[in-house]
Write a protein that holds these residues in place. Structure first.
Motif, PDB file in Angstrom:
ATOM      1  N   PRO A 277     -26.199  39.610 -11.866  1.00 13.53           N
ATOM      2  CA  PRO A 277     -26.297  38.407 -12.701  1.00 13.53           C
ATOM      3  C   PRO A 277     -26.477  38.776 -14.172  1.00 13.53           C
ATOM      4  CG  PRO A 277     -27.655  38.190 -10.748  1.00 13.53           C
ATOM      5  CD  PRO A 277     -27.177  39.607 -10.768  1.00 13.53           C
ATOM      6  N   VAL A 278     -25.881  37.965 -15.043  1.00  7.78           N
ATOM      7  CA  VAL A 278     -25.757  38.310 -16.454  1.00  7.78           C
ATOM      8  C   VAL A 278     -26.504  37.327 -17.346  1.00  7.78           C
ATOM      9  CG1 VAL A 278     -24.058  38.255 -18.354  1.00  7.78           C
ATOM     10  CG2 VAL A 278     -23.612  39.626 -16.316  1.00  7.78           C
ATOM     11  N   ILE A 279     -27.149  37.886 -18.375  1.00  5.91           N
ATOM     12  CA  ILE A 279     -27.578  37.128 -19.545  1.00  5.91           C
ATOM     13  C   ILE A 279     -26.602  37.462 -20.659  1.00  5.91           C
ATOM     14  CG2 ILE A 279     -29.403  36.707 -21.253  1.00  5.91           C
ATOM     15  CD1 ILE A 279     -31.448  37.657 -19.233  1.00  5.91           C
ATOM     16  N   GLY A 280     -25.903  36.459 -21.152  1.00  2.05           N
ATOM     17  CA  GLY A 280     -25.022  36.674 -22.275  1.00  2.05           C
ATOM     18  C   GLY A 280     -25.803  36.946 -23.542  1.00  2.05           C
ATOM     19  N   PHE A 281     -25.154  37.584 -24.513  1.00  4.33           N
ATOM     20  CA  PHE A 281     -25.867  37.999 -25.721  1.00  4.33           C
ATOM     21  C   PHE A 281     -24.962  37.788 -26.924  1.00  4.33           C
ATOM     22  CE2 PHE A 281     -27.929  41.932 -27.931  1.00  4.33           C
ATOM     23  CZ  PHE A 281     -28.563  41.091 -28.834  1.00  4.33           C
ATOM     24  N   TYR A 282     -25.369  36.841 -27.770  1.00  2.00           N
ATOM     25  CA  TYR A 282     -24.653  36.618 -29.021  1.00  2.00           C
ATOM     26  C   TYR A 282     -25.426  37.316 -30.126  1.00  2.00           C
ATOM     27  CZ  TYR A 282     -21.612  34.087 -32.313  1.00  2.00           C
ATOM     28  OH  TYR A 282     -20.683  33.750 -33.263  1.00  2.00           O
ATOM     29  N   LEU A 283     -24.971  38.500 -30.489  1.00  6.43           N
ATOM     30  CA  LEU A 283     -25.631  39.302 -31.517  1.00  6.43           C
ATOM     31  C   LEU A 283     -25.124  38.882 -32.889  1.00  6.43           C
ATOM     32  CD1 LEU A 283     -27.433  41.781 -32.229  1.00  6.43           C
ATOM     33  CD2 LEU A 283     -25.370  43.170 -32.045  1.00  6.43           C
TER      34      LEU A 283
ATOM     35  N   TYR B  42     -33.228  45.762 -10.687  1.00  5.37           N
ATOM     36  CA  TYR B  42     -33.309  44.848 -11.828  1.00  5.37           C
ATOM     37  C   TYR B  42     -32.639  43.525 -11.453  1.00  5.37           C
ATOM     38  CZ  TYR B  42     -35.460  48.109 -15.011  1.00  5.37           C
ATOM     39  OH  TYR B  42     -36.382  48.939 -15.622  1.00  5.37           O
ATOM     40  N   ASP B  43     -33.154  42.456 -12.030  1.00  8.60           N
ATOM     41  CA  ASP B  43     -32.710  41.116 -11.660  1.00  8.60           C
ATOM     42  C   ASP B  43     -31.482  40.664 -12.440  1.00  8.60           C
ATOM     43  OD1 ASP B  43     -35.078  40.478  -9.928  1.00  8.60           O
ATOM     44  OD2 ASP B  43     -36.121  40.763 -11.838  1.00  8.60           O
ATOM     45  N   LEU B  44     -31.402  41.094 -13.686  1.00 13.53           N
ATOM     46  CA  LEU B  44     -30.382  40.597 -14.599  1.00 13.53           C
ATOM     47  C   LEU B  44     -29.927  41.702 -15.540  1.00 13.53           C
ATOM     48  CD1 LEU B  44     -32.436  37.448 -15.461  1.00 13.53           C
ATOM     49  CD2 LEU B  44     -30.067  37.232 -14.697  1.00 13.53           C
ATOM     50  N   ALA B  45     -28.711  41.551 -16.040  1.00 15.50           N
ATOM     51  CA  ALA B  45     -28.205  42.423 -17.095  1.00 15.50           C
ATOM     52  C   ALA B  45     -28.088  41.624 -18.381  1.00 15.50           C
ATOM     53  CB  ALA B  45     -26.839  42.968 -16.712  1.00 15.50           C
ATOM     54  N   LEU B  46     -28.683  42.136 -19.454  1.00 14.24           N
ATOM     55  CA  LEU B  46     -28.418  41.591 -20.781  1.00 14.24           C
ATOM     56  C   LEU B  46     -27.174  42.310 -21.280  1.00 14.24           C
ATOM     57  CD1 LEU B  46     -29.307  39.780 -23.171  1.00 14.24           C
ATOM     58  CD2 LEU B  46     -30.488  41.787 -24.087  1.00 14.24           C
ATOM     59  N   LEU B  47     -26.067  41.589 -21.301  1.00 18.00           N
ATOM     60  CA  LEU B  47     -24.767  42.228 -21.543  1.00 18.00           C
ATOM     61  C   LEU B  47     -24.404  42.151 -23.022  1.00 18.00           C
ATOM     62  CD1 LEU B  47     -22.276  43.624 -20.389  1.00 18.00           C
ATOM     63  CD2 LEU B  47     -21.312  41.355 -19.927  1.00 18.00           C
ATOM     64  N   SER B  48     -24.471  43.298 -23.688  1.00 16.80           N
ATOM     65  CA  SER B  48     -24.106  43.389 -25.097  1.00 16.80           C
ATOM     66  C   SER B  48     -22.595  43.610 -25.222  1.00 16.80           C
ATOM     67  CB  SER B  48     -24.851  44.538 -25.773  1.00 16.80           C
ATOM     68  OG  SER B  48     -24.326  44.780 -27.064  1.00 16.80           O
ATOM     69  N   LEU B  49     -21.995  42.904 -26.159  1.00 17.62           N
ATOM     70  CA  LEU B  49     -20.574  43.098 -26.469  1.00 17.62           C
ATOM     71  C   LEU B  49     -20.397  43.942 -27.723  1.00 17.62           C
ATOM     72  CD1 LEU B  49     -19.295  39.499 -25.682  1.00 17.62           C
ATOM     73  CD2 LEU B  49     -19.446  41.478 -24.148  1.00 17.62           C
ATOM     74  N   GLY B  50     -21.475  44.565 -28.171  1.00 17.21           N
ATOM     75  CA  GLY B  50     -21.416  45.432 -29.333  1.00 17.21           C
ATOM     76  C   GLY B  50     -20.458  46.594 -29.114  1.00 17.21           C
ATOM     77  N   GLY B  51     -19.739  46.946 -30.157  1.00 14.63           N
ATOM     78  CA  GLY B  51     -18.787  48.037 -30.076  1.00 14.63           C
ATOM     79  C   GLY B  51     -17.434  47.633 -29.525  1.00 14.63           C
ATOM     80  N   LEU B  52     -17.295  46.365 -29.166  1.00 11.37           N
ATOM     81  CA  LEU B  52     -16.020  45.879 -28.619  1.00 11.37           C
ATOM     82  C   LEU B  52     -15.357  44.917 -29.603  1.00 11.37           C
ATOM     83  CD1 LEU B  52     -17.258  45.161 -24.964  1.00 11.37           C
ATOM     84  CD2 LEU B  52     -16.420  47.320 -25.931  1.00 11.37           C
ATOM     85  N   ASN B  53     -15.556  45.181 -30.880  1.00  9.88           N
ATOM     86  CA  ASN B  53     -15.116  44.242 -31.913  1.00  9.88           C
ATOM     87  C   ASN B  53     -13.608  44.060 -31.978  1.00  9.88           C
ATOM     88  OD1 ASN B  53     -17.777  43.993 -32.497  1.00  9.88           O
ATOM     89  ND2 ASN B  53     -17.696  44.926 -34.521  1.00  9.88           N
ATOM     90  N   ASP B  54     -12.833  45.019 -31.463  1.00  5.47           N
ATOM     91  CA  ASP B  54     -11.374  44.891 -31.511  1.00  5.47           C
ATOM     92  C   ASP B  54     -10.812  44.260 -30.235  1.00  5.47           C
ATOM     93  OD1 ASP B  54     -12.114  47.077 -29.991  1.00  5.47           O
ATOM     94  OD2 ASP B  54     -10.384  48.300 -30.585  1.00  5.47           O
TER      95      ASP B  54
END
Length: 343
Positions: free
Chosen positions: A143-149, A113-125
């Motif tokens: 390599p990362v794609i940031g994700f603003y959910l 895979y070329d990129l990771a879509l990196l979710s920060l879900g579940g890391l709210n604390d």
């Protein structure tokens, strides 16, 4: 591997649908349908796919199902077998605390895979500094794609200061913004414009309620006496998991409009309102997005791409009135819903 050619393609902008999960009534993966879905997206002309993301269902990581590696592998094999002679970007959804995220990164690397879509879900604390350390650890491997959910569906508010730090991380190649909030969107874009890496980071819309307008809008900020401009060049969207051929055509129309001094922009803005209306039905906005995955499955089922709308979680079902809403928008906008699947 994100080659120089693929990086340029990512920067130019493309259509990346979020890949759903095809199941049998027994909640086993339907391998034939799952592989056919990948072919459907390839043949629709998309520039990539995202696998293991929300639309693929986070429950694939549950040990009861253990499907995360399976769906990554199926998609990778079908893309390889397609023998494409054009750039095609493979994105793997990655989530969880750092140890889990790094394990998932290794699987993504295993299947090229070329990129990771990196979710920060579940890391709210987690603090901003903890999150930045986490992102740096993953970006050092893939390599990362940031994700603003968006906070409306379980995400967290991330500050301008966070995005300012985020945009300086080597290995961040793009950011998907799914804030559903113009103020929060501005935080991200302005932070990217202030970064010395601003030219290296592509912006992809995840605002399913505003797809066309996002892709048409130039964002311009005065940074240290110089005007800097960024645009959303493409989208990584669950909405584009359905009616995908028309999504590709629409993206091409938007790029043509911009290149030709916004000729035809009023027609595109009208289409944008129609796309948003369709998304409201597809994602079940009236019930706070509860039927979003089931809505995607229902459209794919109607097009013969799934046998049913089964999901791993019993809570993922169509909401009351959602079928009728889907009927309404499909009938009202045949120019957006009429594409036939091909695989």
């Amino acid at each position: 591997m994100l080659t120089k050619e693929k990086r340029a393609f990512l920067q130019e902008g493309t259509v990346i649908p979020a890949h759903p999960l095809a199941l049998t009534a027994k909640l086993d993966v339907d391998e034939e349908k799952q592989r056919n879905l990948t072919h459907y997206y390839i043949n629709s002309g998309v520039g990539g796919i995202a696998v293991g993301v929300h639309t693929t269902q986070f429950e694939i990581r549950d040990p009861r199902f253990n499907l995360y590696e399976t769906v990554l592998r199926f998609a990778a094999e079908e893309i390889a077998d397609a023998g494409l002679n054009r750039p095609f970007i493979k994105v793997a959804g990655i989530c969880g605390p750092t140890a889990q995220a790094l394990q998932e990164a290794e699987l993504a690397i295993k299947y090229d895979y070329d990129l990771a879509l990196l979710s920060l879900g579940g890391l709210n604390d987690w603090t901003d500094d903890q999150l930045i350390t986490h992102v740096k650890a993953v970006a050092a491997r893939i390599p990362v794609i940031g994700f603003y959910l968006q906070p409306a569906v379980g995400g967290r508010l991330l500050s301008y200061h966070f995005w300012e730090q985020f945009a300086q991380i080597d290995g961040v190649e793009a950011i998907k913004v799914a804030s559903f909030n113009r103020y929060q969107t501005l935080d991200v874009v302005r932070a990217v414009c202030t970064s010395p890496r601003s030219e290296d980071i592509a912006l992809y819309t995840g605002n399913d309620d505003n797809i066309v307008a996002d892709l048409l809008t130039p964002y311009k900020f005065l940074i240290d006496g110089t005007w800097k401009e960024k645009r959303f060049v493409g989208g990584l969207l669950g909405h584009w998991a359905v009616w995908t051929e028309t999504a590709v055509k629409l993206h091409q129309q938007i790029k043509h409009c911009i290149a030709n001094q916004y000729q035809g922009v009023e027609d595109l803005l009208r289409l944008g309102v129609q796309v948003t209306d369709m998304n409201a039905a597809l994602f079940d906005v009236s019930h706070n997005f509860k039927g979003s995955i089931a809505g995607i499955h229902e459209v794919l089922r109607r097009n013969g791409l799934m046998e049913g709308i089964w999901c791993l979680s019993p809570k993922e079902i169509l909401s009351p009135g959602q079928l009728e809403e889907l009927d309404r928008v499909i009938a009202a906008y045949p120019h957006l819903s009429g594409a036939q699947p091909s695989y």
